[in-house]
Design an enzyme around this catalytic site. Structure first.
Site, PDB file in Angstrom:
ATOM      1  N   TYR A  56      -8.289   3.543  -8.582  1.00  0.00           N
ATOM      2  CA  TYR A  56      -6.853   3.331  -8.440  1.00  0.00           C
ATOM      3  C   TYR A  56      -6.209   3.341  -9.818  1.00  0.00           C
ATOM      4  O   TYR A  56      -6.442   2.478 -10.642  1.00  0.00           O
ATOM      5  CB  TYR A  56      -6.553   1.999  -7.755  1.00  0.00           C
ATOM      6  N   LEU A 207      -1.280  -1.314   8.255  1.00  0.00           N
ATOM      7  CA  LEU A 207       0.091  -1.014   8.665  1.00  0.00           C
ATOM      8  C   LEU A 207       0.375   0.487   8.624  1.00  0.00           C
ATOM      9  O   LEU A 207       1.520   0.911   8.523  1.00  0.00           O
ATOM     10  CB  LEU A 207       1.090  -1.772   7.779  1.00  0.00           C
TER      11      LEU A 207
END
Length: 330
Positions: A56, A207
């Protein structure tokens, strides 16, 4: 904050974790000050599980998390990952490595960036198809013996790979995508295998990369450097079809008196005590909204209604572009 146990006799963590990836990569511009404030707020609210990875950024997210927890290490169950090799000079270049020598060097590099003397949960981010899983997990087990790592995990591994890995060293957690719009682990036996072997399931993107919140209404909502612009589920007819599903979730959430995000997370929490969602956010307000899901209780009729709207085959489009699917469920 409620807690859940990673495996029958494993460590306890908060029922909701915090995914930190979007603070540094893939979702548009960074705001390190707000991201650190969000991590601190998460710890204040009782979240203990923080999730990052060396890829990341690349590398910058571990540095960010390390800075945020510098004086609060004892409050954190810290998870990071190795295996997706990115070039800092050209982050678009990627390779997968599970070679033992790489495992060792990647761990040492992560420890340095995070500024810690051990990693609580160390995942193989993607399975290296050219290196036997036994060799990779053997090297990971050596890290446990050396005191650099406490628990081992895999990410997006197949049921067969999980079973082989667990014979080498106990696997504490599998991290894979699971949400209302990604039901694959229910269909490809990985969730069943985790339960057979007493392995916790850590659900990333619970989500749907923000889609299930109802905040995304058109592709133009994304920043120019947001990876979702090129994700199949956010393209053309797929976007329109998926948006209709979200509208139905919004209606159910309104009836329930909660937000769509809270409904989606509550549904996931209701799937089993062995499941720990790690919704990602860069903002304290979104974090508070997500934490509200812990107080939402769904009865069997409500769960059945949600399942009717979101059966496994309902979502249009692949999870990633073709290249990204190469190492999924391997």
């Amino acid at each position: 904050m409620q807690t859940r146990t990673l495996g029958k006799n494993g460590p306890k963590v908060s029922a909701l974790g915090l995914g930190c990836m979007g603070m540094s990569d893939f979702y548009g511009p960074r705001d390190d000050a707000e991201s650190i404030a969000t991590i601190h707020h998460a710890l204040d609210r009782g979240i203990t599980l923080l999730d990052t990875a060396d890829m990341y950024g690349p590398f910058t997210n571990e540095q960010l998390v390390g800075k945020a927890i510098k004086d609060r290490r004892d409050q954190v169950f810290l998870a990071t990952k190795f295996g997706v090799v990115r070039d800092a000079a050209d982050p678009t270049k990627r390779a997968i490595s599970g070679r033992p020598e790489y495992v060792r060097s990647a761990c040492d590099a992560s420890l340095k960036r995070l500024g810690v003397d051990h990693i609580d949960l160390y995942y193989q981010h993607r399975v290296d198809l050219d290196t036997p899983i036994e060799d990779t997990v053997g090297a990971m087990a050596d890290l446990v013996k050396a005191g650099k790592v406490r628990y081992l995990g895999l990410s997006e591994a197949s049921a067969q790979t999980i079973e082989r890995a667990d014979k080498v060293h106990k696997i504490t957690a599998l991290q894979s995508e699971l949400s209302l719009w990604t039901r694959d682990p229910e269909e490809n036996d990985t969730l069943d295998m985790c339960r057979k072997l007493d392995i916790a399931f850590v659900a990333y993107s619970p989500l749907g990369r923000g889609f299930l919140t109802g905040a995304i209404t058109k592709p133009e909502d994304f920043d120019a450097d947001d990876f979702r612009r090129n994700n199949p589920r956010f393209q053309g007819e797929n976007f329109a079809r998926n948006l209709q599903l979200v509208h139905q979730v919004q209606a159910l959430a309104k009836e329930k008196g909660c937000t769509p995000a809270q409904l989606a997370l509550a549904w996931l929490l209701a799937q089993g005590e062995d499941i720990v969602p790690i919704p990602g956010t860069r903002r304290r307000s979104r974090l508070d909204e997500n934490l509200g899901a812990v107080a939402v209780t769904l009865d069997q009729n409500e769960l059945a209604s949600i399942d009717r709207i979101f059966p496994p085959e309902a979502v249009a489009g692949a999870r990633y572009a073709a290249a990204g699917m190469t190492h999924i469920n391997k």
